[in-house]
Design an enzyme around this catalytic site. Sequence first.
Site, mmCIF file in Angstrom:
data_model
loop_
_atom_site.group_PDB
_atom_site.id
_atom_site.type_symbol
_atom_site.label_atom_id
_atom_site.label_comp_id
_atom_site.label_asym_id
_atom_site.label_seq_id
_atom_site.Cartn_x
_atom_site.Cartn_y
_atom_site.Cartn_z
ATOM 1 N N CYS A 144 -14.277 2.714 8.948
ATOM 2 C CA CYS A 144 -15.598 2.092 9.073
ATOM 3 C C CYS A 144 -15.495 0.652 8.593
ATOM 4 C CB CYS A 144 -16.624 2.865 8.253
ATOM 5 S SG CYS A 144 -18.296 2.173 8.279
ATOM 6 N N ASP A 151 0.829 -1.205 0.000
ATOM 7 C CA ASP A 151 0.000 0.000 0.000
ATOM 8 C C ASP A 151 0.865 1.258 0.000
ATOM 9 O OD1 ASP A 151 -2.401 1.376 0.004
ATOM 10 O OD2 ASP A 151 -2.568 1.407 2.180
#
Length: 364
Positions: free
Chosen positions: A258, A150
């Site tokens: 979330c 990432d």
Amino acid sequence: MNAQTPHQTELTELAEQIKDWGQAAGFQGVGITDIDLTEHEVRLQQWLDQGLHGELGYMAQHGHKRSRPDELIPGTLRVISFRMDYLSVQARDSSTNDDSARARVSRYALGRDYHKLIRKRLSRLAEQIERSARELGITEGDDQYRAFVDSAPVLERALAEKAGLGWIGKNTMLLSREAGSYFFLGEIYTNLPLPTDAPVKQNHCGKCQACLDACPTNAFVSPYVLDAKKCVSYLTIELKGSIPEALRPGIGNRIFGCDDCQSVCPWNRFAQPTDEQDFQPRHGLDTAQLIELFMWSEEAFLERTAGSPIRRTGYEGWLRNIAVALGNAPSSIPVVEALKRRLEYPSDIVREHVDWALGRHSAL
């Protein structure tokens, strides 16, 4: 990099070794794919053209390097994709707690930052692959390997899907029948023409759309298409300015990220808790109360988020997010008093969100 053409038997042997080494290094899945991402490149461009990336400017940068691995690292022929599970027992148990006065932090961020841990292991694996390739006579020193976690323009989910580690679900996450979606991905780019793995034969989402229905801010334009500008993870992590007022109520008590679209996914019934100590919750973040975290000084924030993904949001973003969550919390004297203590905070962004939150409790 120069393409190599060694004997297929040796390459097959090396590919099997890589998978064994990956498992031994703590990765629960390893797959190998070629670099043709044409289909995904088209989808990415459509998504960007619609402006659904919001302030994620890096998604539109680097030309085609994100979808063409050999433009990012010239000579790349294969990508080795790795999966590491991160769900902790504590995080799983706390997910059933719907106390609106408690802070909700995305499960992946409860422990230490995964980037360094995974990158270090991938770098060691790359060195191990290089040594073995030489011992097998596959290369003579002109081979190269680059590890990514990432940290570069890489379409990691697309590559993992092609490598057989799962399929991209309606919530745009990579899903696995054996592990759900609570895992990190990492890659090693190589110029070795290793044998590739077959992708998962079918998308196993079927008619289910639980993830789409569960999104608290209705961020999905359609199945497989996310409007990042409405996503709670984007709003609480990536967005650096004011959170749109219309979206604040939907954030609830989520202060960093979330998990809702993952929590309701039936395949996450199969997610396995990790033994990795770095992924276990720190500083009680899986059970902390909003008021408690809102009272952290900047020094406490910096100390307790050292080595944590949460550091990314910054102290101002931390207070902004918690102010919104407190605005969504049940009205009480302690909530109002906590908000009032930040009314004079020097940041305009923080004060704006505190004012909004107090307005939600105006009856007290």
